[in-house]
Motif scaffolding. Structure first.
Motif, PDB file in Angstrom:
ATOM      1  N   PRO A 198       0.843  -1.201   0.000  1.00 45.04           N
ATOM      2  CA  PRO A 198       0.000   0.000   0.000  1.00 45.04           C
ATOM      3  C   PRO A 198       0.881   1.253   0.000  1.00 45.04           C
ATOM      4  O   PRO A 198       1.873   1.313   0.716  1.00 45.04           O
ATOM      5  CB  PRO A 198      -0.772  -0.102   1.319  1.00 45.04           C
ATOM      6  N   LEU A 199       0.504   2.198  -0.835  1.00 45.03           N
ATOM      7  CA  LEU A 199       1.366   3.361  -1.037  1.00 45.03           C
ATOM      8  C   LEU A 199       0.511   4.618  -1.145  1.00 45.03           C
ATOM      9  O   LEU A 199      -0.554   4.600  -1.761  1.00 45.03           O
ATOM     10  CB  LEU A 199       2.144   3.153  -2.347  1.00 45.03           C
ATOM     11  N   VAL A 200       0.990   5.690  -0.557  1.00 42.17           N
ATOM     12  CA  VAL A 200       0.377   7.000  -0.772  1.00 42.17           C
ATOM     13  C   VAL A 200       1.407   7.882  -1.462  1.00 42.17           C
ATOM     14  O   VAL A 200       2.516   8.048  -0.962  1.00 42.17           O
ATOM     15  CB  VAL A 200      -0.062   7.665   0.554  1.00 42.17           C
ATOM     16  N   LEU A 201       1.047   8.405  -2.623  1.00 42.00           N
ATOM     17  CA  LEU A 201       1.886   9.418  -3.270  1.00 42.00           C
ATOM     18  C   LEU A 201       1.360  10.762  -2.806  1.00 42.00           C
ATOM     19  O   LEU A 201       0.227  11.128  -3.122  1.00 42.00           O
ATOM     20  CB  LEU A 201       1.784   9.330  -4.791  1.00 42.00           C
ATOM     21  N   PHE A 202       2.197  11.467  -2.072  1.00 47.54           N
ATOM     22  CA  PHE A 202       1.752  12.702  -1.425  1.00 47.54           C
ATOM     23  C   PHE A 202       2.425  13.890  -2.097  1.00 47.54           C
ATOM     24  O   PHE A 202       3.657  14.027  -2.069  1.00 47.54           O
ATOM     25  CB  PHE A 202       2.138  12.657   0.068  1.00 47.54           C
ATOM     26  N   GLY A 203       1.640  14.732  -2.746  1.00 49.70           N
ATOM     27  CA  GLY A 203       2.228  15.920  -3.375  1.00 49.70           C
ATOM     28  C   GLY A 203       2.501  15.731  -4.852  1.00 49.70           C
ATOM     29  O   GLY A 203       3.598  16.004  -5.329  1.00 49.70           O
ATOM     30  N   VAL A 204       1.500  15.244  -5.584  1.00 51.23           N
ATOM     31  CA  VAL A 204       1.675  14.975  -7.018  1.00 51.23           C
ATOM     32  C   VAL A 204       1.037  16.113  -7.827  1.00 51.23           C
ATOM     33  O   VAL A 204      -0.103  16.498  -7.572  1.00 51.23           O
ATOM     34  CB  VAL A 204       1.017  13.627  -7.401  1.00 51.23           C
ATOM     35  N   HIS A 205       1.774  16.628  -8.801  1.00 54.82           N
ATOM     36  CA  HIS A 205       1.266  17.732  -9.624  1.00 54.82           C
ATOM     37  C   HIS A 205       0.220  17.238 -10.636  1.00 54.82           C
ATOM     38  O   HIS A 205       0.229  16.064 -11.010  1.00 54.82           O
ATOM     39  CB  HIS A 205       2.421  18.396 -10.373  1.00 54.82           C
ATOM     40  N   PRO A 206      -0.644  18.149 -11.103  1.00 59.22           N
ATOM     41  CA  PRO A 206      -1.676  17.756 -12.069  1.00 59.22           C
ATOM     42  C   PRO A 206      -1.100  17.050 -13.295  1.00 59.22           C
ATOM     43  O   PRO A 206      -1.664  16.053 -13.759  1.00 59.22           O
ATOM     44  CB  PRO A 206      -2.320  19.089 -12.468  1.00 59.22           C
ATOM     45  N   CYS A 207       0.036  17.532 -13.828  1.00 60.15           N
ATOM     46  CA  CYS A 207       0.607  16.903 -15.025  1.00 60.15           C
ATOM     47  C   CYS A 207       0.955  15.445 -14.744  1.00 60.15           C
ATOM     48  O   CYS A 207       0.731  14.564 -15.578  1.00 60.15           O
ATOM     49  CB  CYS A 207       1.837  17.675 -15.504  1.00 60.15           C
ATOM     50  N   ASP A 208       1.496  15.182 -13.557  1.00 59.14           N
ATOM     51  CA  ASP A 208       1.895  13.818 -13.217  1.00 59.14           C
ATOM     52  C   ASP A 208       0.674  12.930 -12.946  1.00 59.14           C
ATOM     53  O   ASP A 208       0.713  11.718 -13.180  1.00 59.14           O
ATOM     54  CB  ASP A 208       2.823  13.819 -11.998  1.00 59.14           C
ATOM     55  N   ILE A 209      -0.404  13.529 -12.453  1.00 54.47           N
ATOM     56  CA  ILE A 209      -1.644  12.765 -12.275  1.00 54.47           C
ATOM     57  C   ILE A 209      -2.179  12.365 -13.653  1.00 54.47           C
ATOM     58  O   ILE A 209      -2.549  11.219 -13.890  1.00 54.47           O
ATOM     59  CB  ILE A 209      -2.689  13.588 -11.479  1.00 54.47           C
ATOM     60  N   TYR A 210      -2.159  13.319 -14.579  1.00 53.79           N
ATOM     61  CA  TYR A 210      -2.549  13.023 -15.965  1.00 53.79           C
ATOM     62  C   TYR A 210      -1.655  11.906 -16.522  1.00 53.79           C
ATOM     63  O   TYR A 210      -2.118  11.007 -17.223  1.00 53.79           O
ATOM     64  CB  TYR A 210      -2.413  14.293 -16.814  1.00 53.79           C
TER      65      TYR A 210
END
Lengths: 245, 350
Positions: free
Chosen positions: B89-101
């Motif tokens: 289980p992982l939480v990516l904390f602090g991801v920019h919109p471009c990286d979410i895309y």
């Protein structure tokens, strides 16, 4: 029948031979796959009946030339290992001077008695079947090569720049830390060991098959190096030039 | 879904809560030029939520640079092969919109026809806390329609003055906020999201057309001199593809253990900019020249995958040009192609 393996050393520090000897956790597996029959750094026995000859060191005396030709006659496969044997590495730095000058510089007036010729890679004297670069060789790459030869697979070297391994390792580019690096033109395969440990790549694995040397000279200049400094970066491990022989 | 405001103490509280449930990775500042990397959080105070970009995109957590796919025992009897899926289980904390895309685009590709079990297992165990950013001179998200996203996150943070507006994107996100100190936002604070976006869209580094036009503009551009012009200085070092959030090519290697007892099948990050990528068993290389590789990469991003999946496979994060030692810039390349098209210099039927 296990392949009969020999290790020979020419002009070098024998650090590549030593790297094999230092595969302490793997040596038992290796001797299950191959039989060492000649290796001055590791054993007293000797043999001329050889399947695979690993050769470290540059060819830099007339006697070296004779010996490597004999090895080529004896062995089914000749595989240079390490920068000195692969592309003459650091040894090639002496080739830009006259041999008399070199002997005088190193040994003084007594130097005249020594037999020395411009340093060359093994492949400049005899045909080779494969070669492992790097100073010293990468242990894992050596082990994979032995395994592949025993299994009848063709070993291969990566033909892409070190930058690939830096990125896979998650390294930040060393140029952003203010250092200069030969990684963009250097053949990968070491796992970017120097940049991963806070240093820069000196190019000890030699260049990729088609390095963009022009682009890299421009990059180094853009990052503040003079033309002479750029040449020093390029020449450290990669100065061998057939025309100087 | 609700919108709240959280302060710095609340962020710390949230990270500590998430650490109880999962590994939390977040951007951390690195040595040297402005550079950040996603790293496991040891101390929430070391997280940098205001950052430009990370060296590697978050794809590394869904699809690591090297992973084992299969392990098999060798020796007597039939080969026993076992699939290997290593997930946590992982939480990516602090991801920019471009990286979410970027992650959403990899989801589409890795679930297309053959569903990739390793990728999917990791993505299903992954929760995402997004954060809004301020573009630097290399970002071109405004040109790619990725300056903001309306899905792909559980929570999304927008910096306010010392606090963050939190938009909840999923029920999992709602659960993340349970027990965390937050407050109601004011109307002005909610407007801040739009104000920031308007400012973010004003970028100098931009392509001179609507990105929807790109497949049409690329059609017939295969013989353009633009490719050779930009490829001349290319190292073929792969930095652009390896640091791209949407590049997804890999090589598969069989590694037999030295004692011959076991073999494993690994996949490693690979990329079309590398010289051996299109080399086949006979030794032929379908993209032998640098310009052919550069051209292929750009066609794939702005034409082939765009027409296949209905979205460009570029999120405008600018990592490729930012990290390119010889400054090869897709924005310049595209604008050169557009200019050539304007002049009528397009060779059709290429």
């Amino acid at each position: 029948m296990k392949p009969r393996v020999a290790v020979f050393s020419f002009t070098c520090c024998e650090g590549c031979s030593l790297t094999i000897l230092e595969c302490e956790n793997e040596l038992l597996d290796i001797v299950n796959l191959v039989q060492f029959v000649r290796w001055r750094e590791a054993m007293t026995e000797t043999s001329d009946d050889i399947d695979i000859a690993f050769v470290d060191g540059s060819i830099s005396t007339h006697s070296d030339v004779r010996k490597i030709k004999q090895i080529r006659e004896m062995a089914k496969l000749v595989i240079p290992i390490g920068a000195c044997a692969y592309n003459a590495g650091l040894n090639a730095l002496k080739n830009r001077y006259g041999m008399g000058e070199v002997k005088e510089m190193v040994y003084g007036p007594d130097g005249a008695q020594f037999d020395t010729i411009p340093a060359r890679p093994v492949s400049a004297v005899v045909p080779v079947d494969f070669a492992l670069p790097q100073c010293p060789i990468d242990r894992e790459e050596f082990l994979r090569t032995v395994r592949d030869l025993v299994l009848g697979r063709t070993p291969r070297l990566p033909d892409y720049p070190l930058c690939v391994e830096c990125k896979r390792a998650g390294n930040d580019c060393v140029f952003w830390k203010g250092m200069k690096c030969m990684g963009p033109v250097t053949r990968a395969g070491c796992g970017a060991i120097c940049p991963s440990n806070g240093d820069y790549c000196e190019g000890c694995r030699g260049f990729v098959d088609h390095p963009n040397e022009q682009a890299h000279q421009e990059t180094l200049k853009e990052h503040g190096l003079t033309v002479q400094e750029v040449m020093n970066y390029f020449n450290l491990f990669n100065s061998y030039d057939e025309s100087q022989i | 879904m609700s919108v709240r405001v959280i302060d710095q103490a609340g962020i710390r509280q949230l990270v500590e809560k998430l650490q109880q449930e999962a590994k939390v990775v977040a951007p951390h500042r690195r040595e040297g030029r402005d550079q950040w990397a996603f790293q496991e959080v040891t101390d929430p105070d070391l997280i940098t939520l205001e950052y430009t970009t990370t060296t590697l995109p978050p794809k590394q957590f869904a699809w690591p640079p090297r992973e084992t796919l299969i392990r098999a025992r060798l020796g007597e009897g039939p080969v026993q092969a076992e699939p290997v899926v290593e997930v946590e289980p992982l939480v990516l904390f602090g991801v920019h919109p471009c990286d979410i895309y970027g992650l959403q685009s990899l989801d589409i590709a890795y679930c297309h026809e053959h569903v990739d079990p390793n990728y999917v297992a990791r993505r299903q165990q992954m929760r995402i806390v997004g954060v809004d950013c301020v573009p630097d001179e290399w970002c071109f998200c405004a040109s790619m329609g990725t300056a903001s996203v309306d899905s792909g996150y559980d929570l999304f943070l927008t910096p306010l003055d010392g606090e963050y507006l939190v938009e909840v994107g999923t029920e999992a996100g709602e659960a993340m906020l349970e027990g965390i100190t937050t407050r109601e936002p004011t109307a002005a604070e909610i407007k801040e999201v739009k104000r920031r976006l308007a400012k973010k869209l004003d970028q100098d580094h931009k392509i001179h057309t609507d990105y929807h036009n790109l497949p049409l503009r690329f059609a017939g551009a295969a013989n353009s001199p633009v490719w050779e012009k930009h490829a001349e200085r290319c190292y073929s070092c792969g930095t652009c593809v390896l640091t791209c959030p949407l590049c997804m090519c890999f090589d598969v290697l069989d590694e037999i253990k030295l004692d011959l007892s076991e073999t494993r099948r690994d996949r490693v990050w690979d990329g079309c900019m590398l010289e051996p990528f299109a080399e086949v068993a006979s030794g032929e290389n379908f993209r032998e020249e640098r310009f052919q590789r550069l051209r292929h990469r750009h066609f794939r991003k702005y034409a082939y995958l765009f027409t296949k999946f209905g979205r460009p496979y570029c999120c405008g994060c600018g990592r490729c040009v930012r990290q390119c030692l010889v400054h090869i810039d897709p924005v310049e390349i595209i604008n050169d192609l557009l200019e050539e098209h304007e002049k009528g210099g397009v060779t059709h039927g290429a």
